[in-house]
Design a protein around this motif. Structure first.
Motif, PDB file in Angstrom:
ATOM      1  N   THR A 272      12.824 -19.718  22.453  1.00  0.00           N
ATOM      2  CA  THR A 272      13.092 -18.316  22.770  1.00  0.00           C
ATOM      3  C   THR A 272      14.293 -17.871  21.959  1.00  0.00           C
ATOM      4  OG1 THR A 272      12.242 -18.581  25.010  1.00  0.00           O
ATOM      5  CG2 THR A 272      13.590 -16.651  24.574  1.00  0.00           C
ATOM      6  N   ILE A 273      14.041 -16.972  21.012  1.00  0.00           N
ATOM      7  CA  ILE A 273      15.111 -16.390  20.206  1.00  0.00           C
ATOM      8  C   ILE A 273      15.680 -15.248  21.023  1.00  0.00           C
ATOM      9  CG2 ILE A 273      15.657 -15.292  18.006  1.00  0.00           C
ATOM     10  CD1 ILE A 273      13.093 -16.760  16.926  1.00  0.00           C
ATOM     11  N   TRP A 274      16.906 -15.395  21.493  1.00  0.00           N
ATOM     12  CA  TRP A 274      17.435 -14.620  22.605  1.00  0.00           C
ATOM     13  C   TRP A 274      18.644 -13.783  22.184  1.00  0.00           C
ATOM     14  CZ3 TRP A 274      16.014 -13.436  27.447  1.00  0.00           C
ATOM     15  CH2 TRP A 274      16.985 -13.008  28.356  1.00  0.00           C
ATOM     16  N   GLN A 275      18.575 -12.494  22.467  1.00  0.00           N
ATOM     17  CA  GLN A 275      19.710 -11.591  22.228  1.00  0.00           C
ATOM     18  C   GLN A 275      20.319 -11.836  20.843  1.00  0.00           C
ATOM     19  OE1 GLN A 275      22.395 -11.977  25.575  1.00  0.00           O
ATOM     20  NE2 GLN A 275      21.060 -10.796  26.919  1.00  0.00           N
ATOM     21  N   SER A 276      19.463 -11.794  19.852  1.00  0.00           N
ATOM     22  CA  SER A 276      19.887 -12.072  18.487  1.00  0.00           C
ATOM     23  C   SER A 276      19.844 -10.813  17.642  1.00  0.00           C
ATOM     24  CB  SER A 276      18.996 -13.147  17.861  1.00  0.00           C
ATOM     25  OG  SER A 276      19.190 -14.397  18.489  1.00  0.00           O
ATOM     26  N   SER A 277      20.708 -10.773  16.642  1.00  0.00           N
ATOM     27  CA  SER A 277      20.715  -9.663  15.690  1.00  0.00           C
ATOM     28  C   SER A 277      21.067 -10.189  14.309  1.00  0.00           C
ATOM     29  CB  SER A 277      21.719  -8.582  16.113  1.00  0.00           C
ATOM     30  OG  SER A 277      23.046  -9.085  16.125  1.00  0.00           O
ATOM     31  N   GLU A 278      20.474  -9.553  13.305  1.00  0.00           N
ATOM     32  CA  GLU A 278      20.741  -9.899  11.907  1.00  0.00           C
ATOM     33  C   GLU A 278      20.583 -11.397  11.656  1.00  0.00           C
ATOM     34  OE1 GLU A 278      24.002  -7.587   9.983  1.00  0.00           O
ATOM     35  OE2 GLU A 278      24.485  -7.054  12.051  1.00  0.00           O
ATOM     36  N   ALA A 279      19.463 -11.926  12.110  1.00  0.00           N
ATOM     37  CA  ALA A 279      19.160 -13.346  11.928  1.00  0.00           C
ATOM     38  C   ALA A 279      17.929 -13.501  11.046  1.00  0.00           C
ATOM     39  CB  ALA A 279      18.939 -14.033  13.270  1.00  0.00           C
ATOM     40  N   ILE A 280      17.854 -14.634  10.355  1.00  0.00           N
ATOM     41  CA  ILE A 280      16.737 -14.925   9.464  1.00  0.00           C
ATOM     42  C   ILE A 280      16.200 -16.318   9.788  1.00  0.00           C
ATOM     43  CG2 ILE A 280      15.992 -15.252   7.081  1.00  0.00           C
ATOM     44  CD1 ILE A 280      18.276 -13.394   6.224  1.00  0.00           C
ATOM     45  N   PHE A 281      14.891 -16.389   9.984  1.00  0.00           N
ATOM     46  CA  PHE A 281      14.200 -17.664  10.154  1.00  0.00           C
ATOM     47  C   PHE A 281      13.226 -17.803   8.986  1.00  0.00           C
ATOM     48  CE2 PHE A 281      15.777 -16.582  14.242  1.00  0.00           C
ATOM     49  CZ  PHE A 281      15.933 -17.753  14.966  1.00  0.00           C
ATOM     50  N   THR A 293       4.311 -20.405  21.277  1.00  0.00           N
ATOM     51  CA  THR A 293       5.101 -21.147  20.295  1.00  0.00           C
ATOM     52  C   THR A 293       6.550 -20.689  20.326  1.00  0.00           C
ATOM     53  OG1 THR A 293       3.143 -21.321  18.893  1.00  0.00           O
ATOM     54  CG2 THR A 293       5.281 -21.740  17.856  1.00  0.00           C
ATOM     55  N   MET A 294       6.726 -19.368  20.329  1.00  0.00           N
ATOM     56  CA  MET A 294       8.075 -18.810  20.373  1.00  0.00           C
ATOM     57  C   MET A 294       7.993 -17.369  20.844  1.00  0.00           C
ATOM     58  SD  MET A 294       8.750 -18.239  16.280  1.00  0.00           S
ATOM     59  CE  MET A 294       7.487 -19.392  15.733  1.00  0.00           C
ATOM     60  N   ALA A 295       9.126 -16.843  21.279  1.00  0.00           N
ATOM     61  CA  ALA A 295       9.227 -15.433  21.630  1.00  0.00           C
ATOM     62  C   ALA A 295      10.569 -14.903  21.164  1.00  0.00           C
ATOM     63  CB  ALA A 295       9.094 -15.226  23.139  1.00  0.00           C
ATOM     64  N   LEU A 296      10.557 -13.645  20.721  1.00  0.00           N
ATOM     65  CA  LEU A 296      11.794 -12.927  20.440  1.00  0.00           C
ATOM     66  C   LEU A 296      12.037 -11.996  21.615  1.00  0.00           C
ATOM     67  CD1 LEU A 296      10.684 -13.745  17.525  1.00  0.00           C
ATOM     68  CD2 LEU A 296      12.078 -11.851  16.689  1.00  0.00           C
ATOM     69  N   MET A 297      13.196 -12.104  22.244  1.00  0.00           N
ATOM     70  CA  MET A 297      13.508 -11.291  23.412  1.00  0.00           C
ATOM     71  C   MET A 297      14.893 -10.658  23.246  1.00  0.00           C
ATOM     72  SD  MET A 297      11.934 -13.569  26.554  1.00  0.00           S
ATOM     73  CE  MET A 297      11.917 -12.111  27.619  1.00  0.00           C
ATOM     74  N   HIS A 298      14.942  -9.349  23.432  1.00  0.00           N
ATOM     75  CA  HIS A 298      16.200  -8.598  23.323  1.00  0.00           C
ATOM     76  C   HIS A 298      16.841  -8.829  21.952  1.00  0.00           C
ATOM     77  CE1 HIS A 298      15.859  -7.915  27.660  1.00  0.00           C
ATOM     78  NE2 HIS A 298      15.617  -9.204  27.781  1.00  0.00           N
ATOM     79  N   CYS A 299      16.069  -8.585  20.920  1.00  0.00           N
ATOM     80  CA  CYS A 299      16.522  -8.861  19.555  1.00  0.00           C
ATOM     81  C   CYS A 299      16.472  -7.605  18.700  1.00  0.00           C
ATOM     82  CB  CYS A 299      15.652  -9.944  18.908  1.00  0.00           C
ATOM     83  SG  CYS A 299      15.857 -11.588  19.623  1.00  0.00           S
ATOM     84  N   ASP A 300      17.293  -7.593  17.665  1.00  0.00           N
ATOM     85  CA  ASP A 300      17.322  -6.485  16.718  1.00  0.00           C
ATOM     86  C   ASP A 300      17.590  -7.020  15.312  1.00  0.00           C
ATOM     87  OD1 ASP A 300      18.647  -4.147  15.150  1.00  0.00           O
ATOM     88  OD2 ASP A 300      17.842  -3.180  16.916  1.00  0.00           O
ATOM     89  N   SER A 301      16.814  -6.524  14.366  1.00  0.00           N
ATOM     90  CA  SER A 301      17.018  -6.849  12.950  1.00  0.00           C
ATOM     91  C   SER A 301      16.877  -8.346  12.692  1.00  0.00           C
ATOM     92  CB  SER A 301      18.390  -6.347  12.467  1.00  0.00           C
ATOM     93  OG  SER A 301      18.508  -4.957  12.654  1.00  0.00           O
ATOM     94  N   ILE A 302      15.642  -8.812  12.843  1.00  0.00           N
ATOM     95  CA  ILE A 302      15.315 -10.218  12.641  1.00  0.00           C
ATOM     96  C   ILE A 302      14.236 -10.310  11.562  1.00  0.00           C
ATOM     97  CG2 ILE A 302      14.564 -12.372  13.713  1.00  0.00           C
ATOM     98  CD1 ILE A 302      17.084 -11.255  14.986  1.00  0.00           C
ATOM     99  N   ILE A 303      14.402 -11.258  10.645  1.00  0.00           N
ATOM    100  CA  ILE A 303      13.390 -11.550   9.629  1.00  0.00           C
ATOM    101  C   ILE A 303      12.825 -12.939   9.907  1.00  0.00           C
ATOM    102  CG2 ILE A 303      12.957 -11.941   7.184  1.00  0.00           C
ATOM    103  CD1 ILE A 303      15.166  -9.926   6.576  1.00  0.00           C
ATOM    104  N   MET A 304      11.496 -12.997  10.005  1.00  0.00           N
ATOM    105  CA  MET A 304      10.790 -14.259  10.226  1.00  0.00           C
ATOM    106  C   MET A 304       9.817 -14.424   9.053  1.00  0.00           C
ATOM    107  SD  MET A 304      11.854 -15.025  13.445  1.00  0.00           S
ATOM    108  CE  MET A 304      10.647 -16.160  14.102  1.00  0.00           C
ATOM    109  N   GLU A 305      10.111 -15.320   8.136  1.00  0.00           N
ATOM    110  CA  GLU A 305       9.278 -15.397   6.944  1.00  0.00           C
ATOM    111  C   GLU A 305       8.951 -16.835   6.566  1.00  0.00           C
ATOM    112  OE1 GLU A 305      11.462 -13.271   3.991  1.00  0.00           O
ATOM    113  OE2 GLU A 305      12.932 -14.842   3.688  1.00  0.00           O
ATOM    114  N   ASP A 306       7.761 -16.982   5.947  1.00  0.00           N
ATOM    115  CA  ASP A 306       7.273 -18.286   5.501  1.00  0.00           C
ATOM    116  C   ASP A 306       7.216 -19.265   6.675  1.00  0.00           C
ATOM    117  OD1 ASP A 306       7.095 -17.530   2.702  1.00  0.00           O
ATOM    118  OD2 ASP A 306       9.279 -17.506   2.736  1.00  0.00           O
ATOM    119  N   ILE A 307       6.442 -18.877   7.680  1.00  0.00           N
ATOM    120  CA  ILE A 307       6.322 -19.642   8.925  1.00  0.00           C
ATOM    121  C   ILE A 307       4.885 -20.150   9.063  1.00  0.00           C
ATOM    122  CG2 ILE A 307       6.556 -19.590  11.433  1.00  0.00           C
ATOM    123  CD1 ILE A 307       9.215 -19.117  10.028  1.00  0.00           C
TER     124      ILE A 307
END
Length: 531
Positions: A272-281, A293-307
């Motif tokens: 659980t990617i939690w209360q995150s901002s300006e993060a890159i996976f 598999t995963m969840a984004l919760m309460h997040c802003d400005s996240i890049i998820m690439e090449d997954i």
């Protein structure tokens, strides 16, 4: 205390402040008026030190500050005369940087934990004018990122303590490295204070098959009855798997345990990617998810690439509820270059997901790109808005894109019951889909979701669907409709449905076109004819 290394670049002597996990910085330079004068006049100091010999006549700034003492001049020269000249060319050689170089111990402590707009120590506040950009610039020039390398036991025992220790020591302005080996994770993890942190995963994190432990200890996420084994959160951080770093949930043991039961209580998601901002996976592989598999919760400005996501059962028990990723209360999220093979939604946008980009993805055997389910909580107002999905290739998926809302009648309670939620889905664009051997319809709208095992009133939902666009789709399907849309009368039907250039044939018979559109309560539309 975090590992840190703060370097003073010197000419005559190579002074370095190297610390361990318990740093005790040494200041080998005398922070006296002589050194401070040199720091204040770097160009003049560099010229003096380049030619200085004992007994030479000193310029005024050095003579008065150094008391004409050759030893003081020599000391200042060895510490700082060429310090700023040896810094990277991008460094701003200003009073802020000079203050950091002159006070290595204090600068180490500040840079190790600094976040913008926090109260600065006096030396930095005055020299840097309390400007966060100048502080960050100075830290970037003189502060070497501390690194915590996680040591695996490599004997099958629990590596969670070592992992948590690394996150405790290197969660801010630092780096955490998982080596190219296997880490056994036997306990829940809550690591949600990341700031300016780099996480490198070169190996594999494997979750244990002790389902009893996980059922009793997984952490609630505050949505449905969902829980998690890992909360990861913070701001300005990266997680990089370099294309091979792997998170393995050992999901088959869960598929065997629940035997197809949906939303089994306390069956946890993997991350659980939690209360995150300006993060890159980026560059990560997720195998055999326990549930989602995963969840984004309460997040802003996240890049998820090449997954890469793979969650498939090896026997007759389905890999149900193994969504690739779900978003809940999230804004400005990018999914780029995903490959998903799983037994449920590839990517699912749920409550209050806005400004989402999904592009260049490959789907195999999944249910497709989902909006919802949504409207499950009675009286709650939720939205999905401003979504662009483009360049999707699907093989054997159930749908290409589909929308699912709960009915307007509450029947039982979440996770498997509910209904009566309010809100809307608006401004959705699906462009450039290529879909092979679809099991169902390329596009489906449904507002009939209700308690498991019961039939819902599809016309009772007050949840509005509007402004949905699909352009340039091609492929083949086992069904006779390009789109099957069951909208709710109580919500005024679906408005602004625009489909253009959707070209499909019957699977197994490429000469038989599929051109029909099934419409129920579709109020306004263009680009197709309802049948």
């Amino acid at each position: 205390m975090r590992s840190a290394t703060l370097f003073l670049w010197v000419a005559a002597v190579n002074v370095a402040l190297a610390t361990t996990l318990n740093p005790q910085p040494r200041d080998t330079c005398s922070s006296n008026n002589c050194l401070r004068a040199f720091l204040g006049r770097p160009e003049e100091a560099a010229s003096l030190c380049a030619t200085y010999t004992s007994g030479a006549i000193l310029p005024t700034f050095a003579a008065s500050s150094c008391s004409n003492s050759p030893s003081k001049v020599a000391s200042a020269c060895s510490c700082i005369a060429t310090a700023t000249a040896a810094l990277p060319p991008t460094c701003d050689r200003d009073n802020c940087l000079r203050a950091f170089i002159a006070r290595p111990a204090a600068a180490t402590a500040l840079c190790a934990s600094y976040k913008p707009n926090e109260i600065l120590p006096e030396f930095a506040a005055s020299a840097c004018d309390s400007a966060p950009s100048r502080v960050q610039s100075a830290c970037a020039c003189v502060y070497a990122t501390p690194t915590c390398t996680v040591a695996a036991q490599n004997d099958g025992s629990d590596d969670t303590p070592a992992i948590l220790d690394a996150f405790d020591k290197c969660s801010r302005n630092a780096k955490i490295v998982f080596q190219n080996t296997t880490y056994n994770v036997n306990q829940v993890m809550n690591t949600t204070d990341l700031y300016n942190c780099e996480i490198e995963i070169h190996g594999t994190l494997v979750w244990s098959i002790n389902t009893t432990y996980w059922l009793n200890n997984s952490m609630p996420v505050g949505y449905q009855n969902q829980s998690t084994v890992w909360f990861l959160g913070g701001s300005k951080y990266t997680v990089d798997g370099f294309g091979y770093g792997t998170i393995d949930g050992n999901g088959q043991v869960w598929y065997n345990l629940v035997k197809g039961q949906s939303n089994y209580p306390h069956r946890p998601m993997g991350l659980t990617i939690w209360q995150s901002s300006e993060a890159i996976f980026r560059g990560l592989r997720f195998l055999n998810g326990q549930m989602w598999t995963m969840a984004l919760m309460h997040c802003d400005s996240i890049i998820m690439e090449d997954i890469y996501v793979y969650s498939k059962s090896t026997n007759g028990y389905p890999a149900r509820n193994t969504d690739g990723c779900d978003t809940i209360y999230c804004n400005n999220i990018t999914f780029r270059r995903w490959c998903v093979r799983n037994g449920d939604d590839a990517i699912s946008l749920k409550a209050n997901s806005t400004n989402i980009l999904i592009e260049d993805v490959i789907l195999e055997d999944s249910l497709g790109i989902a909006l919802g389910s949504i409207g499950q909580y009675y009286g709650a107002y939720e939205t999905i808005e401003n979504v662009l999905v483009r360049n999707v290739t699907g093989y054997g998926t159930r749908y290409g894109g589909y929308i699912k809302t709960w009915t307007g009648d509450q029947v039982d309670y979440p996770p498997n019951g509910g209904g009566g939620g309010l809100g809307y889905i608006n401004n959705i664009t699906w462009n450039d889909f290529t879909l092979y051997q679809l099991q169902q319809y390329p596009i489906q709208f449904g507002q009939c979701t209700t308690f498991s095992g019961t039939t819902g009133n599809c016309n009772s939902s007050l949840f509005k669907i509007k402004n949905v666009n699909a352009n340039n789709w091609v492929g083949d399907t086992a069904q006779s409709y390009v789109a099957y849309m069951q909208c709710s009368k109580a919500a005024g039907g679906c408005d602004g449905i625009n489909f253009n250039n959707l070209t499909f044939t019957k699977t197994g018979n490429s000469s038989l076109p599929v051109t029909a559109y099934r419409c129920r309560q579709v109020s306004s539309y263009s680009g197709f004819t309802c049948t």
